[in-house]
Write an enzyme that holds these catalytic residues in place. Structure first.
Site, mmCIF file in Angstrom:
data_model
loop_
_atom_site.group_PDB
_atom_site.id
_atom_site.type_symbol
_atom_site.label_atom_id
_atom_site.label_comp_id
_atom_site.label_asym_id
_atom_site.label_seq_id
_atom_site.Cartn_x
_atom_site.Cartn_y
_atom_site.Cartn_z
ATOM 1 N N GLY A 1 -1.457 40.539 4.423
ATOM 2 C CA GLY A 1 -1.077 38.636 3.959
ATOM 3 C C GLY A 1 -0.780 37.865 4.922
ATOM 4 C CG ASP B 1 1.883 49.999 0.998
ATOM 5 O OD1 ASP B 1 2.460 50.167 2.314
ATOM 6 O OD2 ASP B 1 2.141 48.959 0.342
ATOM 7 N N GLY C 1 -2.482 44.514 -7.228
ATOM 8 C CA GLY C 1 -3.796 45.775 -7.403
ATOM 9 C C GLY C 1 -5.504 45.598 -6.849
#
Length: 492
Positions: A412, A243, A18
């Site tokens: 990512g 998300d 996080g």
């Protein structure tokens, strides 16, 4: 970046880590958005004394508060937004207290209740209402398992994780739309909780609070939180709290003919639509219709993602072999492409455990070379993901009728050059990689518009977010395309 910037905090919680990010937005839009991570912390589900996998959300919240304090020390904040993974929730008692730390979606508790749910609501009917692909950890199955547990009779309300964190910050309870849509309990057409589904499953109609759209102000920080963080009465906004919804909102697309891959622990692969696809063909292909920012639909398939690789790294570390991602990718680059390609979405790869051994076992069972070295494991995962991406995008375009000329990879995985090139070659389309911090960027863009710092529709927000980004372009090697297609055909 001009002098008169507006600052926001993005709380972005993932299943493995996080962070809290301070974002500075140029109100003119000319200089885009500047993101600065102020705190990062690890996250992992741990088994409790009874063997149930749980998130330590209370400890995560303490980390969030520290991050918000640090973000505020650099100057006043105009808003806070929270995004997390989907489907998990916390149960509150009648006094608003958390009854237990939330159960993690990778726990096996739903295995025994799926048939029970489908007996009450047949899968085709469930899909026709919710539009959700079948995943064994969907909230609808978790609640069916919860009803067998000891906490159910004491539960007054349930809050999805970003809504629970927002409640702890503001004292206000809501259900944000994009995360609510992932539960398989939301009616796609009414964009509200389906009372029909809840009645059939014995779930109280008011178990979840009413649904609000991204951009809604949930409340302001409570007096207690203000004292603990040193912040003022900062508004907390509902953003795309799933998300992936925030990540897709950040896609630096020009036009609408694009596909996206939100690449992280999971890979979410699909297209953006104006309306859901609720056909039987769509259900059979296991596509989901998650609701997004500004009335959009994220028509996508969940692909297992880089979890398989990160879990392999964890297993190696436990054995005393610390292997960073750069070392893995260097090793993988020396392994021939398509040496071993597996069905990365197999249920064996979902729970924590000895991932390298599972990959080797699947290779043996399919008559392929076993990945032994870390580089071979990494290449196997990357190539298997590329094939899964190819299939998902081909199916998405076929089922929805949406044309695609370019693929955007955000998150990512966008910094993984080997994965991005493999995806371009396998799909046969150009890939644009970035932003890496797509989730936080999308979170902030929605906040900034809610605070009236920015204006315009989703396309306008994307144009602001794209300014200043360092995007990487990967052209497909069409000489490789047929080889990838032949590998993909092995999975149907």
């Amino acid at each position: 970046m001009g002098e008169q910037v507006a600052a926001f905090a993005a709380v972005d919680l993932g299943a493995t880590s996080g962070r809290v990010i301070r974002a500075e937005v140029d109100p003119s839009g000319a200089d885009g958005v500047r993101l600065r991570e102020v705190v990062r912390f690890a996250n992992a589900a741990e088994a409790d004394d009874g063997g149930t996998l749980r998130w330590d959300l209370s400890s995560l919240f303490e980390q969030v508060l520290q991050g918000l304090q640090t973000a505020g020390e650099a100057g006043p904040l105009l808003g806070i937004g929270i995004d997390t993974w989907a489907v998990d929730y916390g149960l509150l008692d009648a006094a608003g207290q958390l009854l237990a730390e939330p159960v993690a979606y990778r726990d096996s508790r739903t295995e025994q209740v799926i048939e029970q749910v489908h007996a009450a609501v047949p899968p085709d009917e469930l899909y026709g209402v919710s539009g959700m692909q079948h995943l064994p950890f969907n909230t609808i199955y978790q609640l069916a398992a919860e009803r067998r547990g000891q906490l159910w009779d004491r539960a007054d309300q349930a809050l999805l994780l970003p809504d629970l964190l927002a409640y702890w910050l503001t004292g206000q309870r809501v259900s944000e739309l994009t995360n609510a849509s992932s539960t398989a309990l939301l009616d796609q057409r009414s964009r509200a909780w389906s009372q029909v589904l809840m009645d059939r499953l014995g779930i109280p109609a008011d178990l979840f609070p009413p649904v609000v759209e991204p951009g809604t102000q949930i409340g302001v920080l409570t007096a207690e939180i203000r004292e603990r963080t040193g912040l003022g009465a900062v508004p907390v906004y509902a953003v795309g709290s799933h998300d992936t919804a925030s990540a897709v909102a950040s896609v630096p697309a020009e036009g609408s003919d694009f596909a996206y891959i939100s690449s992280g622990t999971w890979s979410l692969v699909g297209v953006e639509l104006d309306a859901p696809v609720l056909t039987e063909e769509s259900r059979a292909a296991n596509f989901t219709n998650e609701l997004g920012v500004d009335g959009t639909v994220r028509y996508l398939r969940n692909v297992m993602g880089l979890w398989v690789l990160s879990e392999s790294q964890r297993v190696w570390a436990e054995r005393g072999q610390q292997i960073g991602i750069e070392q893995l990718l260097t090793g993988a680059a020396h392994v021939p492409a398509r040496r071993t390609v597996l069905n990365v979405d197999h249920p064996d790869f979902l729970p924590p455990g000895d991932m390298p051994a599972r990959l080797a076992a699947h290779a043996r069972s399919t008559g392929q070379p076993e990945p032994v070295t870390p580089g071979e494991v990494a290449r196997c995962v990357i190539d298997s993901l590329a094939v899964a991406y190819r299939r998902a995008i081909a199916d998405a375009t076929s089922l929805s009728g949406k044309p695609v000329r370019v693929v955007h990879i955000v998150g990512g995985g966008s910094r993984n050059a080997l994965l991005c090139q493999a995806a371009a070659d396998a799909i046969g389309l150009p890939v644009i990689a970035g932003p890496e911090e797509g989730t936080a960027l999308g979170n902030v863009l929605v906040q900034a518009r809610a605070a009236r710092v920015l204006g315009g529709d989703l396309s306008a927000l994307r144009r602001v977010g794209a300014r200043g980004l360092e995007l990487r372009h990967y052209e497909p090697d069409l000489s490789e395309y047929q080889a990838w297609a032949a590998v993909g055909s092995a999975f149907g």
